[in-house]
Design an enzyme around this catalytic site. Structure first.
Site, PDB file in Angstrom:
ATOM      1  N   TRP A 155      33.990  12.422  82.029  1.00 15.08           N
ATOM      2  CA  TRP A 155      33.673  11.033  81.694  1.00 15.08           C
ATOM      3  C   TRP A 155      34.844  10.386  80.960  1.00 15.08           C
ATOM      4  O   TRP A 155      35.119  10.713  79.808  1.00 15.08           O
ATOM      5  CB  TRP A 155      32.415  10.962  80.821  1.00 15.08           C
ATOM      6  CG  TRP A 155      31.202  11.423  81.580  1.00 15.08           C
ATOM      7  CD1 TRP A 155      30.448  10.667  82.421  1.00 15.08           C
ATOM      8  CD2 TRP A 155      30.619  12.728  81.575  1.00 15.08           C
ATOM      9  NE1 TRP A 155      29.421  11.422  82.949  1.00 15.08           N
ATOM     10  CE2 TRP A 155      29.501  12.683  82.450  1.00 15.08           C
ATOM     11  CE3 TRP A 155      30.911  13.943  80.939  1.00 15.08           C
ATOM     12  CZ2 TRP A 155      28.693  13.794  82.703  1.00 15.08           C
ATOM     13  CZ3 TRP A 155      30.105  15.034  81.185  1.00 15.08           C
ATOM     14  CH2 TRP A 155      29.014  14.958  82.060  1.00 15.08           C
ATOM     15  N   HIS A 177      27.207   7.389  79.969  1.00 14.50           N
ATOM     16  CA  HIS A 177      26.038   7.623  80.821  1.00 14.50           C
ATOM     17  C   HIS A 177      24.777   7.339  79.998  1.00 14.50           C
ATOM     18  O   HIS A 177      24.866   7.096  78.779  1.00 14.50           O
ATOM     19  CB  HIS A 177      26.026   9.046  81.400  1.00 14.50           C
ATOM     20  CG  HIS A 177      26.232  10.143  80.393  1.00 14.50           C
ATOM     21  ND1 HIS A 177      26.257  11.474  80.728  1.00 14.50           N
ATOM     22  CD2 HIS A 177      26.426  10.107  79.052  1.00 14.50           C
ATOM     23  CE1 HIS A 177      26.455  12.213  79.641  1.00 14.50           C
ATOM     24  NE2 HIS A 177      26.567  11.410  78.621  1.00 14.50           N
ATOM     25  N   ARG A 203      32.900   3.215  81.943  1.00 11.97           N
ATOM     26  CA  ARG A 203      33.866   4.298  82.177  1.00 11.97           C
ATOM     27  C   ARG A 203      35.267   3.744  82.333  1.00 11.97           C
ATOM     28  O   ARG A 203      35.465   2.757  83.058  1.00 11.97           O
ATOM     29  CB  ARG A 203      33.483   5.100  83.425  1.00 11.97           C
ATOM     30  CG  ARG A 203      32.189   5.828  83.173  1.00 11.97           C
ATOM     31  CD  ARG A 203      31.952   6.957  84.104  1.00 11.97           C
ATOM     32  NE  ARG A 203      30.598   7.456  83.847  1.00 11.97           N
ATOM     33  CZ  ARG A 203      29.974   8.322  84.596  1.00 11.97           C
ATOM     34  NH1 ARG A 203      30.577   8.820  85.658  1.00 11.97           N
ATOM     35  NH2 ARG A 203      28.762   8.719  84.294  1.00 11.97           N
ATOM     36  N   GLN A 217      23.020   2.702  85.115  1.00 10.10           N
ATOM     37  CA  GLN A 217      22.453   3.994  85.481  1.00 10.10           C
ATOM     38  C   GLN A 217      20.961   3.986  85.189  1.00 10.10           C
ATOM     39  O   GLN A 217      20.477   3.173  84.402  1.00 10.10           O
ATOM     40  CB  GLN A 217      23.099   5.119  84.655  1.00 10.10           C
ATOM     41  CG  GLN A 217      24.388   5.644  85.238  1.00 10.10           C
ATOM     42  CD  GLN A 217      24.844   6.932  84.581  1.00 10.10           C
ATOM     43  OE1 GLN A 217      24.366   7.308  83.511  1.00 10.10           O
ATOM     44  NE2 GLN A 217      25.782   7.605  85.207  1.00 10.10           N
ATOM     45  N   VAL A 260      22.271  20.453  81.713  1.00 11.72           N
ATOM     46  CA  VAL A 260      21.169  20.969  82.544  1.00 11.72           C
ATOM     47  C   VAL A 260      21.508  22.381  83.031  1.00 11.72           C
ATOM     48  O   VAL A 260      22.668  22.732  83.177  1.00 11.72           O
ATOM     49  CB  VAL A 260      20.885  20.058  83.777  1.00 11.72           C
ATOM     50  CG1 VAL A 260      20.162  18.795  83.370  1.00 11.72           C
ATOM     51  CG2 VAL A 260      22.158  19.729  84.529  1.00 11.72           C
ATOM     52  N   ALA A 314      15.686  16.505  84.241  1.00 12.97           N
ATOM     53  CA  ALA A 314      16.345  15.229  83.926  1.00 12.97           C
ATOM     54  C   ALA A 314      17.183  14.844  85.127  1.00 12.97           C
ATOM     55  O   ALA A 314      17.629  15.704  85.893  1.00 12.97           O
ATOM     56  CB  ALA A 314      17.229  15.379  82.695  1.00 12.97           C
TER      57      ALA A 314
HETATM   58  C1  FA5 Z   1      26.115  11.533  84.998  1.00 12.51           C
HETATM   59  O1  FA5 Z   1      26.475  10.475  84.457  1.00 12.51           O
HETATM   60  C2  FA5 Z   1      25.009  12.359  84.414  1.00 12.51           C
HETATM   61  N1  FA5 Z   1      24.647  11.853  83.116  1.00 12.51           N
HETATM   62  C3  FA5 Z   1      23.833  12.352  85.365  1.00 12.51           C
HETATM   63  C4  FA5 Z   1      22.817  13.381  85.030  1.00 12.51           C
HETATM   64  C5  FA5 Z   1      21.704  13.013  84.291  1.00 12.51           C
HETATM   65  C6  FA5 Z   1      22.958  14.703  85.478  1.00 12.51           C
HETATM   66  C7  FA5 Z   1      20.744  13.962  83.966  1.00 12.51           C
HETATM   67  C8  FA5 Z   1      22.010  15.630  85.147  1.00 12.51           C
HETATM   68  C9  FA5 Z   1      20.910  15.278  84.421  1.00 12.51           C
HETATM   69  P1  FA5 Z   1      27.681  11.229  87.058  1.00 12.51           P
HETATM   70  O2  FA5 Z   1      28.922  11.056  86.286  1.00 12.51           O
HETATM   71  O3  FA5 Z   1      27.766  11.975  88.318  1.00 12.51           O
HETATM   72  O4  FA5 Z   1      26.578  11.951  86.172  1.00 12.51           O
HETATM   73  O5  FA5 Z   1      27.046   9.791  87.347  1.00 12.51           O
HETATM   74  C10 FA5 Z   1      25.746   9.648  87.854  1.00 12.51           C
HETATM   75  C11 FA5 Z   1      25.712   8.562  88.916  1.00 12.51           C
HETATM   76  O6  FA5 Z   1      26.276   7.353  88.420  1.00 12.51           O
HETATM   77  C12 FA5 Z   1      26.552   8.883  90.156  1.00 12.51           C
HETATM   78  O7  FA5 Z   1      25.821   9.677  91.040  1.00 12.51           O
HETATM   79  C13 FA5 Z   1      26.797   7.491  90.714  1.00 12.51           C
HETATM   80  O8  FA5 Z   1      25.670   7.051  91.438  1.00 12.51           O
HETATM   81  C14 FA5 Z   1      26.916   6.649  89.472  1.00 12.51           C
HETATM   82  N2  FA5 Z   1      28.322   6.404  89.112  1.00 12.51           N
HETATM   83  C15 FA5 Z   1      29.197   7.243  88.523  1.00 12.51           C
HETATM   84  N3  FA5 Z   1      30.388   6.655  88.297  1.00 12.51           N
HETATM   85  C16 FA5 Z   1      30.267   5.380  88.754  1.00 12.51           C
HETATM   86  C17 FA5 Z   1      31.139   4.238  88.787  1.00 12.51           C
HETATM   87  N4  FA5 Z   1      32.357   4.260  88.286  1.00 12.51           N
HETATM   88  N5  FA5 Z   1      30.670   3.098  89.339  1.00 12.51           N
HETATM   89  C18 FA5 Z   1      29.402   3.033  89.815  1.00 12.51           C
HETATM   90  N6  FA5 Z   1      28.531   4.060  89.799  1.00 12.51           N
HETATM   91  C19 FA5 Z   1      28.947   5.223  89.275  1.00 12.51           C
END
Ligand code: FA5
Length: 346
Positions: A155, A177, A203, A217, A260, A314
Site C-alpha cells: 500500500w 484501505h 493510494r 472500497q 487474514v 473479511a
Molecule cells: C485491500 O485493500 C485489502 N484491504 C482488501 C481485503 C480486505 C483483503 C479484507 C482481505 C480481507 P487491495 O489492495 O487488493 O486489498 O484492494 C482491494 C480492491 O480495491 C482491489 O481488488 C480493487 O478492486 C480496488 N483497488 C485497489 N487499488 C485501486 C486503485 N488504485 N484504484 C481503484 N481501485 C483499486
C-alpha cells in the site's frame, strides 16, 4: 390679443406633440406653470385699461381652461399608449417552449454505493464507518502489518506530517484501505455481527484506466462462532447476483494479506461476456474484484477479542471497479472528472 392667440396655438401644438408623459409635463410647466408663458400674460393684465383687461382676462382664462383640458386628454392618451406598449413588451407567448430546468442528480458512485448498502442490508449487514485520516496503528499495526513488514509496500501511503513534531504522537496517514474499520468495530462491539464499511481510500500511486489515487472500497466483516469461507462465498454470490440482476459465479484463489489466514483473491464471472471470454476479462471469463479471507487471530487479539472463541471472514473490494463493470465504464478516472455529459447519463 395677437400674442395670446399665438401663444395658445403654440401651447396647443406643444401639448399635442408631446411624445411622452415627461415631455407633456415640461410643456405644461412651460405654458401653465407658475412662471409659464400664459401665467406671465395673466400677470401683465393689471397694467391694462379696464375694458381691455376684462376681455383679455376672459380670453386668457378660457385659454388656460382649454389648455388644461387638452393636457388632461393628452395625459390620458399617453398613459394608455404607454400601458399598451408595456403590455406588448411584456406579452407572454404561451406557445414558446419553456426554459429547460436542470435538475441535479446522484453521482454514479453514490447510486451504486446505495444499491450495495441496500443489498447487504437485506442480508442483515449493518453499515459502519471509520475516519479517512487514520493512525498508523489502525491502518497497519493492528492488521498484523508492523513497521518493518514488507507487506507495507503493498500500500503506497500518503503520510501526514506531524505538525507538532511530537515524537510520541501516532503517525497519521490517509487510510489506504477500509480494513482499519474492522478493528475499530470489533473493539467496540460484541460478536456475533455482520457489517459492511464503505468509504474513500487513498493510494500514492500512478493513475491509469483502472487505478486512481483516491477511490472507494467496501469492507465486509462477519464474525460468529462458526463462520466459514463457504459462508463468504455464498454471501458474495448472492450479493453479486442481486447487484447485476443475474446469476453470478464466484471463485476464490489463494492469496496473501497479513490480516487474514487463509487469504484469497475473489473473482467473479465476467459480466461482459457471461464467462465465455472477451477483452474485459482478458479471455479468461473471470474478473478479479476483491481480497478476502478468514480474520487473522492477531487482528482479533489487537482488537481485544479471543480468537479461540470467535472466527469470521473479511473482504474488501473496489466500489469504483464494480461500478465500472455494472455501467460498462472503460476508465475509472471518468468518475472524478465532473464532466456533466458523463454524469447526466445516470
Ligand atoms: C485491500 O485493500 C485489502 N484491504 C482488501 C481485503 C480486505 C483483503 C479484507 C482481505 C480481507 P487491495 O489492495 O487488493 O486489498 O484492494 C482491494 C480492491 O480495491 C482491489 O481488488 C480493487 O478492486 C480496488 N483497488 C485497489 N487499488 C485501486 C486503485 N488504485 N484504484 C481503484 N481501485 C483499486
Amino acid at each position: 390679443m395677437h400674442s395670446l392667440e399665438d401663444l395658445r396655438a403654440e401651447a396647443e401644438r406643444a401639448i399635442k406633440q408631446a411624445g411622452s408623459l415627461k415631455a407633456l409635463r415640461d410643456a405644461e410647466v412651460a405654458y401653465l406653470g407658475r412662471s409659464g408663458k400664459l401665467t406671465q400674460i395673466l400677470k401683465t393684465l393689471k397694467d391694462l385699461p379696464e375694458d381691455k383687461r376684462r376681455t383679455m382676462g376672459a380670453e386668457a382664462n378660457e385659454t388656460r381652461k382649454l389648455l388644461e383640458l387638452l393636457a388632461a386628454e393628452r395625459t390620458a392618451s399617453l398613459k394608455r399608449e404607454e400601458y399598451e406598449q408595456k403590455l406588448k413588451l411584456e406579452r407572454i407567448d404561451i406557445t414558446r417552449p419553456g426554459k429547460r430546468y436542470h435538475k441535479g442528480g446522484l453521482h454514479p458512485l453514490t447510486i451504486i454505493r446505495r444499491d450495495i448498502e441496500r443489498i447487504f442490508g437485506s442480508m442483515g449487514f449493518a453499515v459502519a464507518e471509520g475516519p479517512e485520516v487514520e493512525t498508523e496503528f489502525y491502518n497497519f499495526d493492528a492488521l498484523n502489518i508492523p513497521a518493518d513488514h514488507p507487506a507495507r509496500d503493498m500500500w503506497d501511503t500518503f503520510w501526514i506530517k506531524n505538525p507538532k513534531r511530537d515524537p510520541k504522537a501516532q503517525r497519521l496517514l490517509l487510510r489506504t484501505h477500509t480494513s482499519p474499520v474492522q478493528v475499530r468495530y470489533i473493539q467496540k462491539h460484541a460478536p456475533p455481527f455482520r457489517i459492511i464499511a464503505p468509504g474513500r481510500v487513498f493510494r500514492y500511486e500512478a493513475t491509469d484506466a483502472s487505478h486512481e489515487i483516491q477511490f472507494y472500497q467496501l469492507e465486509g466483516l462477519m464474525v460468529g462462532r462458526d463462520i466459514s469461507l463457504a459462508n463468504f462465498k455464498q454471501v458474495m454470490q448472492t450479493f453479486l447476483g442481486k447487484l447485476f440482476g443475474k446469476e453470478m459465479k464466484v471463485r476464490l484463489r489463494p492469496s496473501y494479506f497479513p490480516f487474514v489466514e487463509p487469504g484469497a483473491e475473489v473473482d467473479m464471472s465476467c459480466v461482459q461476456c457471461g464467462g465465455h471470454g472477451c477483452s474485459v476479462c482478458k479471455h479468461t471469463g473471470w474478473v478479479e474484484i476483491a481480497g478476502a479471507g478468514m480474520v487473522h487471530p492477531k487482528v482479533f487479539q489487537s482488537a481485544g477479542l479471543n480468537p479461540k472463541d470467535w472466527q469470521g471472514f473479511a473482504f474488501g473490494f473496489g466500489i469504483d471497479r464494480v461500478a465500472m463493470m455494472k455501467y460498462k465504464i472503460p476508465d475509472i478516472r471518468m468518475f472524478y472528472q465532473n464532466d456533466i455529459r458523463f454524469l447526466r447519463q445516470f
